[in-house]
Scaffold this motif. Structure first.
Motif, PDB file in Angstrom:
ATOM      1  N   ASP A 149       0.828  -1.204   0.000  1.00  0.00           N
ATOM      2  CA  ASP A 149       0.000   0.000   0.000  1.00  0.00           C
ATOM      3  C   ASP A 149       0.865   1.258   0.000  1.00  0.00           C
ATOM      4  N   THR A 150       1.921   1.238   0.806  1.00  0.00           N
ATOM      5  CA  THR A 150       2.827   2.393   0.890  1.00  0.00           C
ATOM      6  C   THR A 150       3.514   2.641  -0.444  1.00  0.00           C
ATOM      7  N   LEU A 151       3.992   1.585  -1.080  1.00  0.00           N
ATOM      8  CA  LEU A 151       4.665   1.727  -2.369  1.00  0.00           C
ATOM      9  C   LEU A 151       3.716   2.273  -3.429  1.00  0.00           C
ATOM     10  N   ASP A 152       2.477   1.852  -3.399  1.00  0.00           N
ATOM     11  CA  ASP A 152       1.485   2.386  -4.341  1.00  0.00           C
ATOM     12  C   ASP A 152       1.279   3.881  -4.122  1.00  0.00           C
ATOM     13  N   GLN A 153       1.212   4.302  -2.866  1.00  0.00           N
ATOM     14  CA  GLN A 153       1.053   5.721  -2.571  1.00  0.00           C
ATOM     15  C   GLN A 153       2.266   6.520  -3.024  1.00  0.00           C
ATOM     16  N   VAL A 154       3.470   5.965  -2.816  1.00  0.00           N
ATOM     17  CA  VAL A 154       4.692   6.651  -3.250  1.00  0.00           C
ATOM     18  C   VAL A 154       4.685   6.826  -4.765  1.00  0.00           C
ATOM     19  N   ARG A 155       4.300   5.797  -5.490  1.00  0.00           N
ATOM     20  CA  ARG A 155       4.259   5.877  -6.953  1.00  0.00           C
ATOM     21  C   ARG A 155       3.257   6.940  -7.413  1.00  0.00           C
ATOM     22  N   GLN A 156       2.106   6.980  -6.771  1.00  0.00           N
ATOM     23  CA  GLN A 156       1.089   7.969  -7.147  1.00  0.00           C
ATOM     24  C   GLN A 156       1.594   9.385  -6.904  1.00  0.00           C
ATOM     25  N   LEU A 181       4.735  10.393  -6.730  1.00  0.00           N
ATOM     26  CA  LEU A 181       5.828  10.699  -7.654  1.00  0.00           C
ATOM     27  C   LEU A 181       5.309  10.990  -9.050  1.00  0.00           C
ATOM     28  N   ALA A 182       4.235  10.308  -9.451  1.00  0.00           N
ATOM     29  CA  ALA A 182       3.654  10.560 -10.769  1.00  0.00           C
ATOM     30  C   ALA A 182       3.124  11.985 -10.859  1.00  0.00           C
ATOM     31  N   ASP A 183       2.665  12.552  -9.741  1.00  0.00           N
ATOM     32  CA  ASP A 183       2.129  13.918  -9.709  1.00  0.00           C
ATOM     33  C   ASP A 183       3.206  14.978  -9.461  1.00  0.00           C
ATOM     34  N   TYR A 184       4.363  14.542  -8.982  1.00  0.00           N
ATOM     35  CA  TYR A 184       5.412  15.488  -8.584  1.00  0.00           C
ATOM     36  C   TYR A 184       5.977  16.202  -9.814  1.00  0.00           C
ATOM     37  N   PRO A 185       6.228  17.538  -9.742  1.00  0.00           N
ATOM     38  CA  PRO A 185       6.061  18.440  -8.587  1.00  0.00           C
ATOM     39  C   PRO A 185       4.754  19.221  -8.626  1.00  0.00           C
ATOM     40  N   ASP A 186       3.782  18.768  -9.400  1.00  0.00           N
ATOM     41  CA  ASP A 186       2.543  19.532  -9.589  1.00  0.00           C
ATOM     42  C   ASP A 186       1.537  19.346  -8.477  1.00  0.00           C
ATOM     43  N   SER A 187       1.894  18.562  -7.450  1.00  0.00           N
ATOM     44  CA  SER A 187       0.936  18.322  -6.371  1.00  0.00           C
ATOM     45  C   SER A 187       0.900  19.452  -5.355  1.00  0.00           C
ATOM     46  N   GLY A 188       1.802  20.423  -5.493  1.00  0.00           N
ATOM     47  CA  GLY A 188       1.788  21.606  -4.636  1.00  0.00           C
ATOM     48  C   GLY A 188       1.960  21.283  -3.166  1.00  0.00           C
ATOM     49  N   ASP A 189       1.066  21.868  -2.337  1.00  0.00           N
ATOM     50  CA  ASP A 189       1.162  21.680  -0.894  1.00  0.00           C
ATOM     51  C   ASP A 189       0.842  20.244  -0.475  1.00  0.00           C
ATOM     52  N   ARG A 190       0.285  19.463  -1.376  1.00  0.00           N
ATOM     53  CA  ARG A 190      -0.074  18.084  -1.037  1.00  0.00           C
ATOM     54  C   ARG A 190       1.110  17.126  -1.134  1.00  0.00           C
ATOM     55  N   THR A 191       2.269  17.633  -1.560  1.00  0.00           N
ATOM     56  CA  THR A 191       3.447  16.778  -1.690  1.00  0.00           C
ATOM     57  C   THR A 191       3.931  16.352  -0.308  1.00  0.00           C
ATOM     58  N   PRO A 192       3.949  15.043  -0.025  1.00  0.00           N
ATOM     59  CA  PRO A 192       4.432  14.588   1.286  1.00  0.00           C
ATOM     60  C   PRO A 192       5.910  14.944   1.471  1.00  0.00           C
ATOM     61  N   PRO A 193       6.306  15.330   2.676  1.00  0.00           N
ATOM     62  CA  PRO A 193       7.719  15.650   2.918  1.00  0.00           C
ATOM     63  C   PRO A 193       8.656  14.502   2.550  1.00  0.00           C
ATOM     64  N   ALA A 194       8.206  13.266   2.743  1.00  0.00           N
ATOM     65  CA  ALA A 194       9.071  12.123   2.423  1.00  0.00           C
ATOM     66  C   ALA A 194       9.416  12.094   0.941  1.00  0.00           C
ATOM     67  N   ILE A 195       8.491  12.509   0.076  1.00  0.00           N
ATOM     68  CA  ILE A 195       8.758  12.541  -1.362  1.00  0.00           C
ATOM     69  C   ILE A 195       9.868  13.546  -1.662  1.00  0.00           C
ATOM     70  N   GLU A 196       9.782  14.720  -1.049  1.00  0.00           N
ATOM     71  CA  GLU A 196      10.809  15.738  -1.269  1.00  0.00           C
ATOM     72  C   GLU A 196      12.173  15.251  -0.797  1.00  0.00           C
ATOM     73  N   VAL A 197      12.202  14.558   0.332  1.00  0.00           N
ATOM     74  CA  VAL A 197      13.464  14.018   0.848  1.00  0.00           C
ATOM     75  C   VAL A 197      14.027  12.983  -0.116  1.00  0.00           C
ATOM     76  N   MET A 198      13.179  12.087  -0.612  1.00  0.00           N
ATOM     77  CA  MET A 198      13.654  11.035  -1.506  1.00  0.00           C
ATOM     78  C   MET A 198      14.132  11.593  -2.843  1.00  0.00           C
ATOM     79  N   VAL A 199      13.398  12.558  -3.382  1.00  0.00           N
ATOM     80  CA  VAL A 199      13.800  13.165  -4.656  1.00  0.00           C
ATOM     81  C   VAL A 199      15.141  13.871  -4.507  1.00  0.00           C
ATOM     82  N   SER A 200      15.294  14.610  -3.419  1.00  0.00           N
ATOM     83  CA  SER A 200      16.542  15.331  -3.176  1.00  0.00           C
ATOM     84  C   SER A 200      17.718  14.370  -3.009  1.00  0.00           C
ATOM     85  N   ASP A 201      17.507  13.306  -2.238  1.00  0.00           N
ATOM     86  CA  ASP A 201      18.589  12.353  -2.008  1.00  0.00           C
ATOM     87  C   ASP A 201      18.919  11.581  -3.284  1.00  0.00           C
ATOM     88  N   PHE A 202      17.893  11.269  -4.080  1.00  0.00           N
ATOM     89  CA  PHE A 202      18.125  10.560  -5.338  1.00  0.00           C
ATOM     90  C   PHE A 202      18.916  11.430  -6.307  1.00  0.00           C
TER      91      PHE A 202
END
Length: 268
Positions: A155-162, A164-185
């Motif tokens: 379930d978590t992996l599905d949410q992460v994929r969803q 990331l598919a919207d990033y960066p257009d999700s605006g304020d709805r972007t989870p902090p973990a996504i920003e951390v992962m994108v930056s580290d990647f």
């Protein structure tokens, strides 16, 4: 002595990093299965927390993974230095082997080729483990069972994929973990881009030196000319391949979210 060091360092590179890193991080990660199990649970906890800061369990795992790659990088760098020294000695001996028979020269050349190949593999290992040490979070994510079919992790992996598919257009709805992962990647690929650029520059320089030595050697030194011509070609071909790697990683560094999505979809 150099051969003995190689014989000792190769198994050390394989078997020593895990126990050493586990002792440095307080233990608990005795084998790969333990790492995967702990990572699966810790990643779910981190995603559920909604925080930028890694959860305690995940932070401990990341520290372990960083130490693991630091140990491997040190061993690989030592092995590279030993193999480089051994390779130089072998090729010098080959060039001076006028008194040896065909069999002796062939043995020296074969040994030189094997050692050169091992040195190149060691160089790749140094770069890969420096990458893992500088961006351990992204490196650790490669241990996640991306094809989990059920449970909290799936379930978590599905949410992460969803997300990331919207990033960066999700605006304020972007989870902090996504920003951390994108930056580290992005940092993960920047390390290889810098390392590959440096290695390519060194290889180009070595190719130029080899061709100059080839041009300065008279026609009577046929063996010497063959060796330097071969190295000139080898370094030129390798530098071209490394430049391609550098460019590919630079592109990913600039726009890492699509590549990270591909990673979570099992494309890496």
């Amino acid at each position: 002595m150099l051969v003995a060091l190689v014989v000792a360092l190769v198994p050390a590179f394989v078997f020593a990093p895990g126990p050493l890193a586990a002792s440095m991080s307080g233990g608990g990660f005795g084998d790969q299965r333990a790492v995967i199990d702990s990572l699966s649970k810790s990643f779910v906890d981190y995603w559920s927390s909604g925080d930028r800061t890694l959860s305690p369990g995940l932070a401990r795992l990341v520290d372990y993974w960083r130490d693991y790659h630091v140990v491997k990088a040190v061993i690989a760098a030592t092995l590279l230095a030993v193999l480089t020294t051994l390779g130089v000695l072998l090729w010098k001996a080959f060039l001076r082997a006028a008194g040896l028979g065909t069999g002796g020269r062939a043995a020296l050349a074969s040994a030189g080729i094997v050692v050169t190949a091992l040195a190149l593999l060691s160089l790749a290992a140094v770069a890969a483990n420096v990458q893992g040490a500088i961006a351990p979070f992204s490196s650790l994510l490669s241990m996640l069972p991306m094809h989990a079919s059920h449970g909290e992790l799936a379930d978590t992996l599905d949410q992460v994929r969803q997300r990331l598919a919207d990033y960066p257009d999700s605006g304020d709805r972007t989870p902090p973990a996504i920003e951390v992962m994108v930056s580290d990647f992005s940092r993960y690929h920047a390390v290889i881009a810098v390392a590959a650029t440096t290695v390519a520059a060194v290889l180009v320089g070595m190719s130029v030196v080899s061709w100059k030595r080839f041009a300065r050697t008279g026609a009577s030194g046929r063996r010497t000319r063959r060796v330097f011509r071969s190295f000139g070609l080898l370094w030129a071909v390798l530098s071209s391949a490394v430049i391609v790697v550098a460019v590919a990683n630079l592109v990913t560094t600039v726009d890492s979210a699509p590549a990270l999505l591909g990673f979570f979809e099992g494309g890496w």
